[in-house]
Write a protein that holds these residues in place. Sequence first.
Motif, short mmCIF file in Angstrom:
data_model
loop_
_atom_site.label_atom_id
_atom_site.label_comp_id
_atom_site.label_asym_id
_atom_site.label_seq_id
_atom_site.Cartn_x
_atom_site.Cartn_y
_atom_site.Cartn_z
N ASN A 442 0.81 -1.21 0.00
CA ASN A 442 0.00 0.00 0.00
C ASN A 442 0.85 1.26 0.00
O ASN A 442 0.39 2.33 -0.40
N VAL A 443 2.08 1.19 0.47
CA VAL A 443 2.94 2.36 0.33
C VAL A 443 3.81 2.27 -0.91
O VAL A 443 4.09 3.28 -1.55
N ILE A 444 4.22 1.05 -1.28
CA ILE A 444 5.16 0.96 -2.39
C ILE A 444 4.45 1.14 -3.73
O ILE A 444 4.94 1.84 -4.61
N ILE A 445 3.28 0.52 -3.91
CA ILE A 445 2.62 0.64 -5.23
C ILE A 445 2.12 2.07 -5.46
O ILE A 445 2.52 2.71 -6.43
N PRO A 446 1.25 2.63 -4.58
CA PRO A 446 0.84 4.02 -4.85
C PRO A 446 2.00 4.99 -4.76
O PRO A 446 2.00 6.01 -5.45
N GLY A 447 2.98 4.72 -3.93
CA GLY A 447 4.11 5.63 -3.84
C GLY A 447 5.04 5.46 -5.01
O GLY A 447 5.06 6.25 -5.95
N VAL A 448 5.82 4.38 -4.99
CA VAL A 448 6.90 4.24 -5.96
C VAL A 448 6.36 4.02 -7.37
O VAL A 448 6.70 4.75 -8.30
N LEU A 449 5.49 3.02 -7.53
CA LEU A 449 5.08 2.67 -8.89
C LEU A 449 4.31 3.82 -9.54
O LEU A 449 4.64 4.24 -10.66
N TYR A 450 3.31 4.37 -8.84
CA TYR A 450 2.55 5.48 -9.43
C TYR A 450 3.48 6.67 -9.69
O TYR A 450 3.39 7.32 -10.74
N GLY A 451 4.35 6.95 -8.73
CA GLY A 451 5.25 8.10 -8.88
C GLY A 451 6.15 7.93 -10.09
O GLY A 451 6.32 8.85 -10.90
N MET A 452 6.73 6.75 -10.23
CA MET A 452 7.65 6.54 -11.34
C MET A 452 6.91 6.54 -12.67
O MET A 452 7.39 7.10 -13.65
#
Lengths: 701, 127
Positions: A442-452
């Motif tokens: 929940n932090v890595i997908i919306p954070g990292v993936l969406y951000g990248m």
Amino acid sequence: MSGNTSPIFGNLNWNVTPYTDLLQHVDSSTIVGAGAASVLVFGAIAGVALFTYMRWWGPLYRIWLTSPDAKKIGIMYIALALVMLARGIIEGFVMRAHQATALGTLAQPEAGLVAPDHFSQLFSTHGTIMIFFVAMPLLIGLINFVLPQQLGARDMAFPVLNQVSLGLTAAGAALIMISLLVGQFGTGGWTMYPPYTGIDFSPGEGVDYWLWAILISGMGSTLTGMNFAVTIFKERAPGMHFMRMPLFCWTSLCVAIMLVYAMPALTVSSAMLALDRYAGFHFFTNAAGGNMMNYANIFWMFGHPEVYILILPAFGVFSEISSTFSGKRLYGYTSLVIASMSIAVISFTVWLHHFFTMGQSAGVNIAFGIATMIIGIPTGVKIYDWMATMWRGRVRITTPIVYLTGFFLLFVIGGLSGIILANPSIDYQVHNSTFLVAHFHNVIIPGVLYGMLAGIHYWFPKAFGFRLSETWGRRTAYLFVGGFIFTFMPLYVLGMMGFPRRSPTFQNPEFLPWMYVAAFGGVLMMCALASLMWTFWTSYRNRTALAVPGGDPWNGSTLEWSSPAPVPEWTFPQIPQIQARGDWGEAKRAGDPWKGPERYTDIEMPANTAHGLLIAGAAFALGFAMVWHIWWLAILSFLAIPGMIALRGMRVITPKIIPAAEVEEADRRFRQQVASLASATRADEETERNRGVPDLSEFAG
Amino acid sequence: MIKPNTGELDPQESAASEIKSYTTGFIASLLLTVGGFAAALSDLPTTWKVVLICVAALLQIITHMRNFLHLSFSGGQSREDLLLVLFSAILLTIMAGGTWYIMSDLSGRMHQTMDSVASAQSQPHSR
């Protein structure tokens, strides 16, 4: 074991492929294994055939693989990450599919698509790939591409070192990929905790694949961190003071510092485990005074900063896009800088929260629990800053903004579940359950993936000269948001119901409906992956309609939007003099920003070299040889690496000189083209009228 | 003379003052090294010897950083470099200190003491 080791082939023989498993025993598990290996083999054959048929080998070697240009290296990093992302998502889908069919009975407890051991390999490779070979290359690639352009530098401080870093990362990724076909991967999860991963309990090649992939690519990441840090400290354009740097540069600086200080901890813990496994050491065994808890300690000393290494570049991207697509200046620049730096420092003080339940006393847990809750504060500051940036702006709902909105909604939930887990007494209740799995996804997908992905969408025109399709971009973003919600929200529920993570099977039928929901989410994620690939393909086909030769399709305010799209190798015809924060925006306010330099000079660029490629080859050979105990090859490739460095050190390297006339010709052509193109308003941004020259009267950022 | 770590010429500093700085550093380091040996060879109690050697070592680190590596709180580049060194020192302290804190706590709760290990080894195995 050493008795069977052949002096030439080490432990390699014909029994290590998944095809042999399939021949010995046909079931869904071996079919999946052989299928995955076949995808790899046929993919490789198809790739080679395509490159040969299109005669791409020469250009690939000359233009890409031997280029020390940070922009090209960045693109190659991202290409590598997208390939690995495809494998990671497919593995995630197979795991969801497995758990949806894994309801066993008391009489026959084992069920499901794949065998338990195969399932363990799946979650181990999935985690390793997603962290080290998707998230890291994505963010390192994006920083490589954007950072020099935003700082007003022509290249990184050490261009060839940059090439070597990419090579080492690719060598690590190749080791993970070849483990599909040759042998098995480890089953200890992405953290590979001993004593389970020690030689006594995991005697095969699996853990070694992980160790060498991590050791080799980790070295590359450390070098990258140094390169970024030196670039930011020494290569800024004149006038680019620290407090004038765009926020993406600030978060890159934080990432650089954290890479430099955190990656060595991973190298140390992996090297210690390797010594345990290869040389009979006792760092992490109970015998001879070793202590396996120290592995968790050192690993997470890297692991927690790593979490923020992953998320901070995404924060940088979100700072840029929230400002650009709202047509407003970034709200709270200084507070965002302070928040980023605070996160970078505090992230080094919280690592124990990854092993609250390992048996230390309550006082230790509380100290780290408090530190963990404190780190939520600067992150909260950032969320408010971005919302304030968008507040009353004229927000265009472009693909990056869809990702940003998804990030707002979902990341806050993930952050809140993190605050819950930061309390040691609650952590005792839900640790090692899928609640935790749901939290970090929940932090890595919306954070990292969406951000990248938002960053890729935002800067894509700079790399290739055309925009990505907004329609398909938005569809991809919606699919990733929906896929995330359906896949991981059920895991929160399952975790609260007591379902342990990494379980290959379960006997409680109440879990099953949630498993079906999560599997449906997995299907959506596969659709999102397909849609992402289709976005690139359909945009490539429509590249003439989407072309933005003016180079500033979103009416941006940072320096990188001043150059043509695609960016020429030298980026700037003349290194700019920075007058203000958001220098390009200030130039727009002052009137005609596209003024050419008065005088053109020769530009010195680093010459192409195969150095990085050769070192990558040697590193891969070293890793593969060590995994299979092929000692002659290991010694040879181990000596080859310092040998090649020494050889390069003794040669006189002549840089490539781009003559002033060539720069002047290209630059004048660009400026004439800009003058001839009609400017596009905000309303036209997504249409064919957007040729990369925005309507300056609308600029308010 | 060249400004520390920049490659730019600093008109304010002359060769003489640079040589003076290096000489001061060299003599101070020499004295501190000799002081360490003197403490080790002296008749002081062991605790005092250890304390003296540690103090001399710390002072010598500071001397090296100040006089040879040109780190100081004044001057743009020197100050920036010093802050980086201090930052590294803080992070390393956090990591080493944290490890010591965690591992000593864990060790107190999970390991047998050396005495009990010795007694366990002396006893015959009874499985």
